[in-house]
Write an enzyme that holds these catalytic residues in place. Structure first.
Site, short mmCIF file in Angstrom:
data_model
loop_
_atom_site.label_atom_id
_atom_site.label_comp_id
_atom_site.label_asym_id
_atom_site.label_seq_id
_atom_site.Cartn_x
_atom_site.Cartn_y
_atom_site.Cartn_z
CD GLU A 82 -1.40 -0.09 3.63
OE1 GLU A 82 -2.07 0.93 3.74
OE2 GLU A 82 -1.52 -1.10 4.35
CB CYS A 114 -2.79 -4.41 6.24
SG CYS A 114 -2.09 -2.93 6.94
CB SER A 211 -8.67 1.97 12.61
OG SER A 211 -7.72 2.01 13.65
CG HIS A 241 -3.15 -6.78 10.37
ND1 HIS A 241 -1.97 -6.53 9.73
CD2 HIS A 241 -3.71 -5.56 10.60
CE1 HIS A 241 -1.82 -5.23 9.55
NE2 HIS A 241 -2.87 -4.61 10.08
P1 HMG Z 1 -3.99 6.61 21.55
O1 HMG Z 1 -5.40 7.08 21.48
O2 HMG Z 1 -2.96 7.67 21.71
O3 HMG Z 1 -3.78 5.56 22.68
O4 HMG Z 1 -3.62 5.81 20.22
P2 HMG Z 1 -4.79 5.12 23.85
O5 HMG Z 1 -5.09 6.29 24.71
O6 HMG Z 1 -5.93 4.32 23.27
O7 HMG Z 1 -3.79 4.15 24.65
C1 HMG Z 1 -3.32 2.99 24.07
C2 HMG Z 1 -3.21 1.92 25.16
O8 HMG Z 1 -2.16 2.28 26.06
C3 HMG Z 1 -4.47 1.78 26.00
O9 HMG Z 1 -4.63 0.41 26.28
C4 HMG Z 1 -4.12 2.53 27.28
O10 HMG Z 1 -4.84 2.08 28.43
C5 HMG Z 1 -2.65 2.19 27.40
P3 HMG Z 1 -6.00 -0.36 25.88
O11 HMG Z 1 -7.09 0.33 26.62
O12 HMG Z 1 -6.17 -0.17 24.37
O13 HMG Z 1 -5.77 -1.77 26.27
N1 HMG Z 1 -1.85 3.14 28.20
C6 HMG Z 1 -0.87 2.76 29.05
N2 HMG Z 1 -0.39 1.53 29.37
C7 HMG Z 1 0.68 1.48 30.23
N3 HMG Z 1 1.22 2.59 30.82
C8 HMG Z 1 0.76 3.82 30.52
C9 HMG Z 1 -0.33 3.95 29.60
N4 HMG Z 1 -1.02 4.99 29.08
C10 HMG Z 1 -1.95 4.49 28.24
N5 HMG Z 1 1.32 4.90 31.08
C11 HMG Z 1 -4.11 4.16 18.52
C12 HMG Z 1 -3.79 4.41 20.01
C13 HMG Z 1 -4.01 2.67 18.25
C14 HMG Z 1 -5.54 4.65 18.26
C15 HMG Z 1 -3.11 4.95 17.65
O14 HMG Z 1 -1.79 4.52 17.90
C16 HMG Z 1 -3.38 4.85 16.16
O15 HMG Z 1 -4.23 5.57 15.63
N6 HMG Z 1 -2.65 3.94 15.44
C17 HMG Z 1 -2.84 3.74 14.00
C18 HMG Z 1 -4.12 2.97 13.67
C19 HMG Z 1 -4.02 1.49 14.00
O16 HMG Z 1 -2.94 0.93 14.14
N7 HMG Z 1 -5.20 0.84 14.06
C20 HMG Z 1 -5.26 -0.59 14.32
C21 HMG Z 1 -6.48 -1.25 13.69
S1 HMG Z 1 -6.62 -0.86 11.94
C22 HMG Z 1 -5.40 -1.84 11.19
O17 HMG Z 1 -4.83 -2.70 11.81
C23 HMG Z 1 -5.07 -1.54 9.75
C24 HMG Z 1 -3.73 -0.87 9.54
O18 HMG Z 1 -2.69 -1.78 9.72
C25 HMG Z 1 -3.69 -0.25 8.15
C26 HMG Z 1 -4.02 -1.10 6.95
O19 HMG Z 1 -4.83 -1.99 6.92
O20 HMG Z 1 -3.46 -0.74 5.90
C27 HMG Z 1 -3.49 0.29 10.52
#
Ligand code: HMG
Length: 399
Positions: A82, A114, A211, A241
């Site tokens: 991609e 992906c 996502s 994935h």
């Molecule tokens: P965010 O909103 O900054 O993070 O971004 P958050 O507030 O949701 O925190 C993440 C986790 O860290 C949470 O755990 C928190 O509790 C924890 P969860 O509730 O999820 O279990 N946390 C802590 N843990 C330990 N110590 C601390 C602490 N503070 C918080 N101090 C987000 C997270 C994934 C949304 C962001 O990184 C993002 O947008 N990433 C890109 C999108 C993505 O990867 N999506 C995945 C699904 S889509 C997919 O897989 C397709 C893709 O590969 C693309 C394709 O297909 O081409 C992306």
């Protein structure tokens, strides 16, 4: 009936990587959020010369060198990506030249976020099942390469979920690693805006939490369809994935819920999923290759003890589409994995500072227009393909 599946795997990763704890310190975020919260320890950073073509070619070269296969055996070459380098000319065409593939070869690129690598893999399985593997009286095999550089904006929530790398696979009859169950799979699709990359941008646009929800809905749909298609509902390991390690844990929890096994989560995750997450935690999201980086990690850790056992594979592509499918670890896979030395490219990398990483990322915008001779010079080992820049509107590679 003959078996069809993954005969060999090899990886290529950029030379440089960033410790996520360093990135967290620079962004004023507790390291625990990235390392435990997202489940990522290190993130591969592609320099200008490590574009998706170079990564793909280096993974394929390593594949031939380690597996004993030859480019002359290839009758189908599919690249899942991609992060294509051209709107028309596919990375597969560059590979055809760089690797010296035969002219009697079907060559193309597959895109669906992906999922592109899985589209290539399942297409290759169908190509073999359709009897296309003999040409000029000689048996032929397929080359499937997943290659990507995952980029989100600096300082965004997506930034710690970047990565870069390529996974190359030989798909053949009587495979030496994983025998796939031809036709036993469950697919799912829905038109959503969870993650996309507009034509004008090198960086992805993402609705992060949406996502995650789309991924889990797609898993439920694909897993249900697979359970309908498969008379045997059991697998001993599942590779998901992996955009970041925690997503695979969320996926496993969701799937156990569908099976009424929620209470088993911690023990089941440690045994059935964690072994597949070591490589992804050192590289980050490699988009099309992420599922196969997880599979390589599982094979590296457990191939010998899993011979004859059945595993599940879940592929997700934003936008979105997904597939849950299954296969059996081949007899002799343990020996084959020793021969492939899957982890070697991960052991020979250089740690970057946040300033070095940001300098690479800030220069990204001009790389596809840079004349040959103006990009930072790569330090080349003998077998390394590198992007050198543009000459007469053509991309030029050191080979
Ligand atoms: P965010 O909103 O900054 O993070 O971004 P958050 O507030 O949701 O925190 C993440 C986790 O860290 C949470 O755990 C928190 O509790 C924890 P969860 O509730 O999820 O279990 N946390 C802590 N843990 C330990 N110590 C601390 C602490 N503070 C918080 N101090 C987000 C997270 C994934 C949304 C962001 O990184 C993002 O947008 N990433 C890109 C999108 C993505 O990867 N999506 C995945 C699904 S889509 C997919 O897989 C397709 C893709 O590969 C693309 C394709 O297909 O081409 C992306």
């Amino acid at each position: 009936m003959t078996t069809i599946g993954i005969d060999a795997i090899a990886l290529a990763v950029p030379q440089g990587y960033l410790e996520l704890a360093d990135l967290a310190a620079a962004r004023g975020v507790p390291a625990g959020k990235y390392v435990e919260g997202l489940g990522v320890r290190q993130m591969a950073v592609a320099a200008a010369h490590e574009d998706p073509v170079a990564l793909a070619a280096n993974a394929a070269r390593r594949l031939f060198a380690q597996s004993g296969r030859s480019p002359s055996e290839i009758g189908l070459c599919v690249v899942g990506t991609e992060t294509a380098v051209d709107h028309s000319k596919p990375i597969a065409a560059y590979l055809h030249g760089l690797l010296g593939l035969p002219s009697r070869c079907r060559v193309f690129e597959a895109k669906h976020a992906c999922f592109g690598g899985t589209a290539g893999l399942l297409g290759a399985v169908d190509w073999i099942a359709a009897g296309k593997m003999s040409g000029n009286g000689k048996p032929r095999v397929a080359l499937v390469v997943c290659t990507d550089v995952a980029r989100y904006g600096l300082g965004t929530a997506g930034e710690p979920t970047q990565g870069a790398g390529a996974v190359a696979m030989i798909v053949s009859e009587r495979p030496r690693l994983v025998e796939l169950e031809v036709g036993v799979s469950g697919s799912y699709a829905r038109d959503v805006h969870d993650f996309w990359r507009p034509l004008h941008s090198k960086e992805a646009v993402v609705d992060g939490h949406h996502s995650v929800a789309c991924y889990l809905d797609a898993l439920a749909g694909a897993f249900d369809a697979w359970r309908e298609a498969s008379s045997d509902k059991s697998v001993v390991r599942t590779c998901y994935h992996v955009p970041y390690g925690k997503m695979a844990k969320k996926a496993h929890k969701h799937r156990l819920g569908l099976e009424g096994r929620e209470a088993e989560l911690e023990a089941s995750y440690e045994k059935e999923v964690a072994p597949s997450l070591r490589f992804p935690s050192l590289v980050g999201n490699v988009y099309t290759g992420s599922l196969y980086l997880a599979l390589a990690s599982l094979l590296d850790a457990e191939a010998a003890q899993l011979e004859g056992e059945r595993i599940g594979l879940f592929s997700y592509g934003s936008g979105c589409t997904a597939e849950f499918f299954s296969g059996r670890i081949a007899a002799g896979a343990g020996k084959m994995v020793e021969q492939l030395a899957l982890a070697a490219p991960l052991d020979a990398r250089t740690r970057l500072s946040v300033a070095e990483y940001e300098a690479i990322r800030n220069a990204d915008g001009g790389v596809d227009r840079a004349p040959v001779g103006t990009l930072p010079a790569p330090s080349l080992s003998q077998r390394t393909v590198a992007y050198l820049g543009i000459e007469s509107d053509r991309r030029v590679y050191a080979n």
